[in-house]
Every structure is written in C-alpha cells, then in structure tokens.
Design a protein around this motif. Structure first.
Motif, PDB file in Angstrom:
ATOM      1  N   PRO A   3       0.808  -1.222   0.000  1.00  0.00           N
ATOM      2  CA  PRO A   3       0.000   0.000   0.000  1.00  0.00           C
ATOM      3  C   PRO A   3       0.840   1.271   0.000  1.00  0.00           C
ATOM      4  O   PRO A   3       1.900   1.332   0.627  1.00  0.00           O
ATOM      5  N   VAL A   4       0.385   2.274  -0.720  1.00  0.00           N
ATOM      6  CA  VAL A   4       1.000   3.594  -0.629  1.00  0.00           C
ATOM      7  C   VAL A   4       0.862   4.116   0.795  1.00  0.00           C
ATOM      8  O   VAL A   4       1.782   4.710   1.356  1.00  0.00           O
ATOM      9  N   VAL A   5      -0.300   3.852   1.390  1.00  0.00           N
ATOM     10  CA  VAL A   5      -0.600   4.345   2.728  1.00  0.00           C
ATOM     11  C   VAL A   5      -0.801   3.165   3.673  1.00  0.00           C
ATOM     12  O   VAL A   5      -1.699   2.342   3.460  1.00  0.00           O
ATOM     13  N   GLU A   6       0.045   3.052   4.665  1.00  0.00           N
ATOM     14  CA  GLU A   6      -0.129   2.002   5.657  1.00  0.00           C
ATOM     15  C   GLU A   6      -1.424   2.237   6.436  1.00  0.00           C
ATOM     16  O   GLU A   6      -1.806   3.379   6.697  1.00  0.00           O
ATOM     17  N   GLY A   7      -2.083   1.140   6.781  1.00  0.00           N
ATOM     18  CA  GLY A   7      -3.318   1.259   7.531  1.00  0.00           C
ATOM     19  C   GLY A   7      -4.543   1.057   6.684  1.00  0.00           C
ATOM     20  O   GLY A   7      -5.633   0.794   7.195  1.00  0.00           O
ATOM     21  N   ILE A   8      -4.368   1.179   5.346  1.00  0.00           N
ATOM     22  CA  ILE A   8      -5.483   0.841   4.457  1.00  0.00           C
ATOM     23  C   ILE A   8      -5.465  -0.659   4.213  1.00  0.00           C
ATOM     24  O   ILE A   8      -6.481  -1.280   3.990  1.00  0.00           O
ATOM     25  N   GLY A   9      -4.297  -1.257   4.301  1.00  0.00           N
ATOM     26  CA  GLY A   9      -4.214  -2.711   4.189  1.00  0.00           C
ATOM     27  C   GLY A   9      -3.274  -3.158   3.091  1.00  0.00           C
ATOM     28  O   GLY A   9      -2.743  -2.354   2.335  1.00  0.00           O
ATOM     29  N   ILE A  10      -3.067  -4.475   3.012  1.00  0.00           N
ATOM     30  CA  ILE A  10      -2.262  -5.084   1.959  1.00  0.00           C
ATOM     31  C   ILE A  10      -3.151  -6.059   1.209  1.00  0.00           C
ATOM     32  O   ILE A  10      -3.814  -6.904   1.804  1.00  0.00           O
ATOM     33  N   GLY A  11      -3.149  -5.966  -0.081  1.00  0.00           N
ATOM     34  CA  GLY A  11      -3.970  -6.875  -0.868  1.00  0.00           C
ATOM     35  C   GLY A  11      -5.224  -6.190  -1.374  1.00  0.00           C
ATOM     36  O   GLY A  11      -5.668  -5.156  -0.872  1.00  0.00           O
ATOM     37  N   ARG A  12      -5.799  -6.767  -2.385  1.00  0.00           N
ATOM     38  CA  ARG A  12      -6.904  -6.130  -3.092  1.00  0.00           C
ATOM     39  C   ARG A  12      -8.114  -5.857  -2.202  1.00  0.00           C
ATOM     40  O   ARG A  12      -8.638  -4.748  -2.158  1.00  0.00           O
ATOM     41  N   GLU A  13      -8.611  -6.865  -1.510  1.00  0.00           N
ATOM     42  CA  GLU A  13      -9.879  -6.725  -0.809  1.00  0.00           C
ATOM     43  C   GLU A  13      -9.808  -5.734   0.342  1.00  0.00           C
ATOM     44  O   GLU A  13     -10.771  -5.013   0.619  1.00  0.00           O
ATOM     45  N   GLU A  14      -8.675  -5.676   1.024  1.00  0.00           N
ATOM     46  CA  GLU A  14      -8.572  -4.792   2.184  1.00  0.00           C
ATOM     47  C   GLU A  14      -8.502  -3.321   1.804  1.00  0.00           C
ATOM     48  O   GLU A  14      -8.758  -2.446   2.633  1.00  0.00           O
ATOM     49  N   THR A  15      -8.134  -3.028   0.569  1.00  0.00           N
ATOM     50  CA  THR A  15      -8.065  -1.634   0.138  1.00  0.00           C
ATOM     51  C   THR A  15      -9.188  -1.281  -0.831  1.00  0.00           C
ATOM     52  O   THR A  15      -9.265  -0.142  -1.282  1.00  0.00           O
ATOM     53  N   ARG A  16     -10.051  -2.218  -1.158  1.00  0.00           N
ATOM     54  CA  ARG A  16     -11.090  -1.979  -2.164  1.00  0.00           C
ATOM     55  C   ARG A  16     -12.076  -0.899  -1.707  1.00  0.00           C
ATOM     56  O   ARG A  16     -12.530  -0.886  -0.571  1.00  0.00           O
ATOM     57  N   PHE A  17     -12.408  -0.013  -2.626  1.00  0.00           N
ATOM     58  CA  PHE A  17     -13.348   1.058  -2.339  1.00  0.00           C
ATOM     59  C   PHE A  17     -14.742   0.464  -2.138  1.00  0.00           C
ATOM     60  O   PHE A  17     -15.222  -0.321  -2.959  1.00  0.00           O
ATOM     61  N   THR A  18     -15.383   0.849  -1.042  1.00  0.00           N
ATOM     62  CA  THR A  18     -16.671   0.232  -0.693  1.00  0.00           C
ATOM     63  C   THR A  18     -17.869   0.946  -1.313  1.00  0.00           C
ATOM     64  O   THR A  18     -18.999   0.471  -1.196  1.00  0.00           O
ATOM     65  N   GLY A  19     -17.629   2.104  -1.937  1.00  0.00           N
ATOM     66  CA  GLY A  19     -18.694   2.766  -2.673  1.00  0.00           C
ATOM     67  C   GLY A  19     -18.656   2.352  -4.137  1.00  0.00           C
ATOM     68  O   GLY A  19     -18.103   1.301  -4.490  1.00  0.00           O
ATOM     69  N   LYS A  20     -19.228   3.165  -4.999  1.00  0.00           N
ATOM     70  CA  LYS A  20     -19.246   2.894  -6.436  1.00  0.00           C
ATOM     71  C   LYS A  20     -18.469   3.980  -7.160  1.00  0.00           C
ATOM     72  O   LYS A  20     -18.631   5.176  -6.872  1.00  0.00           O
ATOM     73  N   ILE A  21     -17.624   3.574  -8.090  1.00  0.00           N
ATOM     74  CA  ILE A  21     -16.864   4.518  -8.907  1.00  0.00           C
ATOM     75  C   ILE A  21     -17.456   4.533 -10.307  1.00  0.00           C
ATOM     76  O   ILE A  21     -17.468   3.511 -11.005  1.00  0.00           O
ATOM     77  N   ASP A  22     -18.001   5.691 -10.710  1.00  0.00           N
ATOM     78  CA  ASP A  22     -18.538   5.816 -12.065  1.00  0.00           C
ATOM     79  C   ASP A  22     -17.412   6.041 -13.061  1.00  0.00           C
ATOM     80  O   ASP A  22     -17.286   5.335 -14.053  1.00  0.00           O
ATOM     81  N   LYS A  23     -16.563   7.027 -12.775  1.00  0.00           N
ATOM     82  CA  LYS A  23     -15.389   7.263 -13.617  1.00  0.00           C
ATOM     83  C   LYS A  23     -14.447   8.216 -12.895  1.00  0.00           C
ATOM     84  O   LYS A  23     -14.850   8.942 -11.967  1.00  0.00           O
ATOM     85  N   ILE A  24     -13.198   8.198 -13.311  1.00  0.00           N
ATOM     86  CA  ILE A  24     -12.178   9.085 -12.753  1.00  0.00           C
ATOM     87  C   ILE A  24     -11.437   9.721 -13.921  1.00  0.00           C
ATOM     88  O   ILE A  24     -11.038   9.029 -14.873  1.00  0.00           O
ATOM     89  N   THR A  25     -11.235  11.016 -13.839  1.00  0.00           N
ATOM     90  CA  THR A  25     -10.468  11.708 -14.874  1.00  0.00           C
ATOM     91  C   THR A  25      -9.192  12.265 -14.256  1.00  0.00           C
ATOM     92  O   THR A  25      -9.229  12.932 -13.205  1.00  0.00           O
ATOM     93  N   VAL A  26      -8.070  11.965 -14.902  1.00  0.00           N
ATOM     94  CA  VAL A  26      -6.771  12.505 -14.478  1.00  0.00           C
ATOM     95  C   VAL A  26      -6.319  13.490 -15.550  1.00  0.00           C
ATOM     96  O   VAL A  26      -6.210  13.125 -16.725  1.00  0.00           O
ATOM     97  N   GLU A  27      -6.060  14.732 -15.150  1.00  0.00           N
ATOM     98  CA  GLU A  27      -5.590  15.754 -16.078  1.00  0.00           C
ATOM     99  C   GLU A  27      -4.264  16.298 -15.586  1.00  0.00           C
ATOM    100  O   GLU A  27      -4.074  16.495 -14.367  1.00  0.00           O
ATOM    101  N   VAL A  28      -3.338  16.548 -16.491  1.00  0.00           N
ATOM    102  CA  VAL A  28      -2.029  17.084 -16.126  1.00  0.00           C
ATOM    103  C   VAL A  28      -1.766  18.363 -16.903  1.00  0.00           C
ATOM    104  O   VAL A  28      -2.285  18.560 -18.006  1.00  0.00           O
ATOM    105  N   ALA A  29      -0.968  19.239 -16.314  1.00  0.00           N
ATOM    106  CA  ALA A  29      -0.604  20.499 -16.950  1.00  0.00           C
ATOM    107  C   ALA A  29       0.839  20.809 -16.627  1.00  0.00           C
ATOM    108  O   ALA A  29       1.243  20.820 -15.459  1.00  0.00           O
ATOM    109  N   GLU A  30       1.636  21.045 -17.644  1.00  0.00           N
ATOM    110  CA  GLU A  30       3.053  21.322 -17.454  1.00  0.00           C
ATOM    111  C   GLU A  30       3.261  22.682 -16.805  1.00  0.00           C
ATOM    112  O   GLU A  30       2.564  23.651 -17.109  1.00  0.00           O
ATOM    113  N   VAL A  31       4.206  22.742 -15.883  1.00  0.00           N
ATOM    114  CA  VAL A  31       4.542  23.990 -15.209  1.00  0.00           C
ATOM    115  C   VAL A  31       5.994  24.327 -15.528  1.00  0.00           C
ATOM    116  O   VAL A  31       6.889  23.496 -15.347  1.00  0.00           O
ATOM    117  N   LYS A  32       6.232  25.510 -15.994  1.00  0.00           N
ATOM    118  CA  LYS A  32       7.603  25.923 -16.341  1.00  0.00           C
ATOM    119  C   LYS A  32       8.406  26.246 -15.090  1.00  0.00           C
ATOM    120  O   LYS A  32       7.878  26.732 -14.112  1.00  0.00           O
TER     121      LYS A  32
END
Length: 792
Positions: free
Chosen positions: A763-792
């Motif tokens: 895990p990136v964050v200790e305490g959420i757990g190790i392995g798929r089920e222990e870190t699985r989101f318990t709500g519903k994810i419709d979609k996620i958008t990741v946007e990046v912008a270069e900074v000079k």
C-alpha cells in the motif's frame, strides 16, 4: 492410382541439417519431404479419395510434429545479478550446494560471458543473436529510437523457445522476463513480445526488471494474478512450485515429448528479500569486510583450479573505500547487507535444488541438458557507496545516508525494506575482476560462471572448460544437442542468421580449439572487443555515475592478452599500440555491423520516453479517463503525473453507511500517491520513496449519494522533483488543503501499478491494508479523470 494404398508416410529423422522422410517417401512413391529449416513444419498435401465407403480405405497416418529421436529435455536456469566470484562453485564465499553438485557431475565453464545487463543478456540468450541485433541494446525501460536499441524484438530473430516448440517440444517459462517493450505492457498490448507469444506454452512470472519478492506483480500467461496476503510467501518458492508442477504434469501427460523449461529467478536482483533463517546462516561471516573476502576468494579460486595460479587480483575501483578506512557504523551496516544478499543467493540455489530433485524423481535427469548460469551480468553496484533501503532512490537520484539506514538493520531484507547493498560488495563478489554489472568492458561485468550437466551427453565429471563462450552461444548449443537445424524462416519471416557458436564441441574435449573467436561488448558507453585471445576496452563510466558523462571520443583504451592475463591487470596498450589500433578498428567494424552505433551513454535520462525517443502509450496525452476495474497499470502505460500539476476528478456513489478504501493510487509502500477515503473522509497522501509522507485529509464524512471528489495539485515548478499545494474538494467545496514538500522526479516503481478502486501489492498508505480486498473502495466509482498540466 489405387486409393486403398495412397497414404502419406511421415517420418521424422533428424540429420542436423534437414530432417526428412525423403528416402522412405521415394520408396513408397511419395514426394513429401519434411523440412525443419522452415518453421512451422509444413503439413503434407492431403490425399483425396474416390472410394465411397470408408471401410474399404485405410486412413493415412496422422500428421504430427515430433522432436528428433533422443532429443534431450532442456532446462536453463538463469540467476540475476550475481558475478563470477559469488557462488562457492567458482570459489566465492556464498554457499551454492546445488550448483556445486551439478558441477561435480558436469562441467564448469570459467570463460563464459554475458552482456553486462539484464534484458540484453536474456534476449541474446534466447535468440542466439547479439543483443543489438535483437534491438535490446540496453534494458527495455531505456530503449531509444535507434536500431539496435528500440526494445522491440524483431520477428527476424525468432527465440529458441519458438524453434523448439515448432519442433515438438513443450515449453514453459518461469520467473523474470524483462524482454517486453515498455509501451507494450498495457491491456491494449500488443502481446507479441510477451512470453506466450515468444514460444512458451506456459508462463508464470513477472514482466519487468524486478519485483517485490514478498508481494510480487505476477502474470499467468497474460493474465495478472491477484495478489493475496499469505503467510511465509516468497516469490522464488512460488515460481519453483509452478515450474515443478508444470514439468511433472507435462511428463505425466506426454512422457515421450521433451520439455524446455526456462527458469529465471528475480533473485538476486534488488530488492534483496529473503526469509530470516537464510540471513542468519551468514551472521558474522562478512564482518572481515570486502577486501579480505576478495583476497580469500581468489585464493580459493586458484586452489580449485577455477583460475590460473598466476592470476592477480584486479585493482579495486578508486571510488570504493578500503574496509579498514570505514567507520564502525559502516562496518555494521555493510556486513548486514552482505549477510542478506548471501542468504538470498543460497535460498535461491536451494529452490533450484528442489527443481533438480523433481526432474530426478520423474527419471528424466540423465536425458536433460541442464544449463545453470550464475548471473545475467556481474554483481550489481547500483546500490551506491552505502547501499539503499529503497532501490528506487537510485532511479530518482536520491542518495541515502548511513545514519538513515542504521535504524533499519534488523528489518533489512524483510517486507518493510526494498534494499540494495553497497557497491564494495559487488566488487568482492566479482572476484578476481575489478568491475561490476553495467561495465561491459571488464570481465567483472560480463564473466559469469556456468555449469552444464547432461549425463547422456557428457562423459567427464567435474571438468573445467576454458574456451571463450558468450550468451549467444546457448541457443545454437541446444539446437545442435537436439539435432535440430537452424531455421531459415519462422512463422513466415526470413531469419537473421544465428550469430552465436555452439559450445557442444567443448563438452567432451577440454582441449578443443576455441570456435567463438570474436565478440564485441557495449553498454552505456562501456565498450570492448575480444578477438583471438586479445581484449581491447575502454572504461567510459562507473555504475554509480548516472548523470552526464565525459565525451565518448575522449575515452582511453586498454589492451590485454587474456591468454596470459585472466583478470585484466597488465595493460599492454603502450607496449603494443599496433595491436590496440587494430582491435579498435575491429570494434568499429563489428559495432556498425551489429547496430551498436550510434552509442548512447545516457542512463537515468533514458527512463523518460520523451527524452529517449521511444514510443509512449501516453505520449502527448494531458487527460486520461479511468473506470472501475482498471488496475494493474504499469508506470510506462499510465499517464505521467511527475513534475507537473495534476487534477483528479472522481465521480462516486457513496453508500448509506459511508465509504472507505482507495479511489485511485499509483505506486506502493516504497513510493507513490493515493487518493482514498478513510472512515468516510477523503484524503490524499504522497509517499516520497518510503522515506517521508505528506497527507491532507478532510475532517468531515461525505454524505450518502452522488459525490464528486477532486484532488487538485499545483506543482511549484522550477525543476524536477519539487513540491506543491494539494487541495481536496467535494462537490465543488474545498474540504482540505496542504503542502506536498517534494515529489519523485523520475520513477515510482518497477513493479507497483496504478489501480482504480484498490491498491494492489503493497500500500502507498499504511493502515489501508495489503492486498486487493482490504483496500477496495466500498462505494461505487462511475469514472475518474486525471488531467495534467506542465509547469515551467
């Protein structure tokens, strides 16, 4: 023609050039001839019949491709990152009883060479051509746009596994692969350069250059194996179980069909992960330090006859301090690092012993050509001068300090570390040579011990062979041992001729004249040429020098007569400038012929595909939309969020009792970031190389129903690896903000992935757990958008 007797007779008789049934065919009036030089072997023309009733006609024999009679099973064992002077079989201080045992009843090769780096050695091993011919000039993650370095293995260099499979072998690969182009590791493929498209019926292992041995990234074929939390799990044991199971099942089902098993451990590449019981075996054994270990190793090597009695110990690199000049804290830390590394190697050899025992149990050892190569290059010095708690610091230009590492001694080698040892040990375990992995111009980087065991094919027991050999010689050796010709065409593609030379001539003749007489070496500017007992070379850069290098044209070349100078200590460049000039010209000729030119000596910069010039799945992308279930995305196939601003917008459905778990994460325990919910509250953590963490978190829970959670990170700019301001908002309202002090500039991980709705492996964050089920989101994810912008 009488249709009652019109049958096609197919007979497989290997001749070493052409396996055909022509004599028998002519005797029977047929014109069908089997040609193993064109693969797949062409089926005979199907007969036609005029008879109505099948009772009146004898059916023709079934067309079936079989290996030549007596063709042996083949097992190739390849250890990662161990040099010539490490294993006890070649005089080293680390016990390798399985390798010892095979050597006593087989042959030890003390003049066998690799390419000085992982991917190039593996590709060359399995295709029989030079690594640049196969576009594997360096590791896949540093491929460039130039021929010889593209990382895209061409169809014209078909791998040995495909040659054997198409000639009637069952084929299985287990462990480390590291031969797939970095941009071809996503769900979109293509899968052409994955193991099951490179000649292997079965694959169980990891695709990249390394993996966490406690929580590995594993594939079965092209399907990712879901990580699970298991007591006493270790990947080397797991891959051995898989290899044993496959071999036994294959021989149970088809005992007359030979098998080819490629068994390539992630060990002893970093991270150096090994159970404590193996570490304990070496407690106190390296307290004497690397200088005395080197001296003791060369003495054993001479006594064992592994090296000539007059061999001198190669000069240690100037940057490596004498052990006696180190502090007591350094002694304590470095000795522990060597204990872990030694335990890791002995555990690996133990697992190989289990594999050997399994082959013996099914009665196939006598007819198995077992090739055990102790290292795909020299021992790695990539740990720098003090070693590393987290090997990823090397790839991010972060230097770790002794005072920071000392508190971790008791955890070294366990799940809470991702360690590498100090470079002084690499020099020691490459005895009697001077240099290490990456240095293709020194035998410390390229000379690896090899044992060949084949009771049905080798008369002498315990012999030593000193003819020059190279990793490209393995494929032609196996083809000759199986009485198979080199194919001219494979799957419709004319083949580049194999460039290696079969070593079969040396198996039963220790004094046989050397046949591999010329070989170039090149890696990141370190380059050399071997020809008829002479070696000309230049040392362009040390493995710990990762940034800007001196001009290639300024390099000074050395000259050695290796027939009289096993360890390269007597530089004859000034005494014989004519020979040196001759060999330098030969290097340029070979380099042009095999696509070595132009030489690119960049290292860390080439990790960035934009700088390297190789394809990038995400090239030019500033936005990526993700959906629930998209996980296991390797870093080279995920949008690059490093050194720039990013915005993550997650459309969620929160259940009545609240939500918890990971929304989106990249990386793991030893570096990465995670947007998640804990106790119903959104939070964002940036984990800097496992050394420090910055977290911002909301104080209030998100109410049930639709919700938009947004993470906005404004990068400071002004260079790579800087920090920035992070803000979390829910449904347009800011709920948390804070500073991220610094970020990783170049790499998160070689094996940890980006995951939607969970955090795979560590895990990136200790305490959420190790392995798929222990870190699985318990709500519903419709979609996620990741946007990046270069900074000079």
């Amino acid at each position: 023609m009488n249709m009652k007797t019109n049958m096609v007779v197919v007979c497989f008789v290997a001749t070493g050039v052409l396996a055909s049934g022509s004599a028998l065919a002519q005797q029977r009036g047929d014109d069908y001839e089997i040609d193993r030089s064109v693969l797949p072997i062409q089926e005979p023309k199907r007969p036609t019949y005029s008879e109505l009733d099948a009772r009146n006609v004898k059916a023709p024999p079934r067309f079936e491709v079989k290996a030549p009679k007596g063709a042996p099973n083949v097992v190739i064992v390849l250890i990662d990152d161990i040099g010539f002077g490490g294993p006890s079989t070649f005089g080293g201080p680390i016990q390798t009883p399985t390798l010892d045992r095979l050597a006593r009843s087989g042959l030890r090769y003390n003049n066998f060479h690799t390419t000085a780096l992982c991917s190039p050695t593996r590709v060359a091993l399995k295709c029989g051509r030079n690594h640049h011919t196969a576009n594997a000039g360096s590791i896949m993650e540093t491929a460039t746009a130039f021929p010889g370095n593209t990382g895209q293995i061409p169809n014209s260099v078909a791998p040995l596994a495909e040659m054997l499979r198409l000639n009637g072998y069952s084929t299985g690969a287990f462990g480390k692969w590291h031969e797939t182009a970095a941009w071809e590791t996503s769900v979109s493929g293509p899968y052409d350069r994955w193991p099951t498209h490179q000649g292997f019926d079965k694959f169980f292992g990891f695709i990249g250059g390394e993996t966490d041995q406690w929580y590995p990234l594993v594939y079965d074929g092209v399907t990712r194996v879901a990580p699970t939390k298991m007591e006493n799990y270790h990947f080397t044991t797991d891959m051995t179980n898989q290899a044993i199971g496959w071999i036994k099942a294959q021989q149970s089902m088809t005992p007359d069909k030979p098998f080819f098993a490629y068994y390539a451990t992630g060990a002893v590449h970093a991270p150096h992960h090994v159970p404590q019981k193996w570490i304990d075996k070496y407690k106190g054994k390296f307290d004497k330090g690397w200088d005395k270990i080197r001296a003791e190793s060369i003495a054993r090597q001479k006594k064992m006859g592994i090296i000539p009695a007059e061999t001198k110990l190669g000069k240690k690199p100037d940057d490596i301090k004498d052990w006696d000049a180190l502090s007591s804290d350094e002694h304590k830390l470095f000795a522990r690092q060597a204990e872990v590394f030694a335990g890791f190697l002995e555990q690996t050899d133990h697992e190989i012993g289990r594999l050997v025992k399994a082959v013996e149990e099914i009665g196939e050892m006598d007819n198995t050509l077992f090739i055990y190569i102790a290292g795909d290059n020299g021992t790695s010095a990539e740990g720098g001068f003090v070693g590393m708690y987290n090997e990823m610091t090397y790839f991010n230009n972060v230097t770790e300090k002794v005072e920071d590492l000392l508190p971790l001694i008791d955890k070294w080698g366990g799940p809470e570390t991702f360690p590498h040892m100090a470079a002084g040990w690499a020099v020691a375990f490459d005895s009697p040579f001077s240099w290490t992995k990456q240095v293709a111009s020194d035998f410390g980087g390229t000379r690896n011990g090899m044992v060949v065991h084949w009771p049905n094919g080798i008369k002498e027991k315990g012999g030593i062979r000193s003819q020059f050999g190279h990793v490209i010689d393995i494929a032609p050796t196996i083809l000759e041992a199986a009485s198979l010709p080199e194919p001219n065409s494979v799957n419709g593609t004319p083949q580049t001729p194999i460039e290696g030379v079969s070593l079969l001539y040396s198996l039963n003749d220790a004094k046989a004249k050397e046949r591999h007489t010329t070989q170039y070496f090149e890696m990141f500017g370190n380059r050399a040429i071997y020809h008829d007992g002479w070696l000309a070379r230049t040392l362009h850069r040390a493995p710990w020098q990762a940034l800007k290098q001196k001009p290639l044209k300024s390099d000074v070349w050395d000259l050695y007569d290796v027939r009289e100078d096993f360890s390269l200590v007597n530089n004859l460049a000034k005494k014989n400038p004519k020979k040196l000039k001759e060999l330098q010209a030969l290097f340029m000729k070979e380099a042009e012929k095999y696509h070595v030119l132009p030489i690119d000596d960049r290292v860390i910069e080439r990790v960035n595909p934009a700088l390297a010039g190789r394809p990038d799945v995400m090239a030019g992308r500033t936005s990526l939309t993700l959906y629930d279930g998209m996980n296991g995305m390797l870093e080279n196939t995920f949008i690059n969020v490093k050194n720039q601003s990013k915005t993550i917008t997650a459309k969620l459905e929160i259940p009545k009792d609240g939500a918890s778990g990971v929304i989106l994460a990249q990386g793991g325990r030893f570096g990465g970031w995670s947007l998640y919910m804990k106790d119903g509250k959104p939070a964002y953590t940036y984990n800097f190389l496992g050394l420090s963490q910055d977290t911002i978190a909301a104080k209030d829970k998100i109410p049930a129903g639709p919700a938009e959670v947004k993470l906005d990170f404004k990068y400071d700019g002004g260079g790579a690896g800087k920090g920035g301001k992070a803000t979390i908002s829910v449904n347009g309202e800011v709920v948390a903000e804070g500073r991220i002090k610094k970020t990783q500039p170049l790499m998160f991980s070689a094996d940890e992935t980006a995951d939607v709705g969970l955090d795979n492996q560590t895990p990136v964050v200790e305490g959420i757990g190790i392995g798929r089920e222990e870190t699985r989101f318990t709500g519903k994810i419709d979609k996620i958008t990741v946007e990046v912008a270069e900074v000079k």
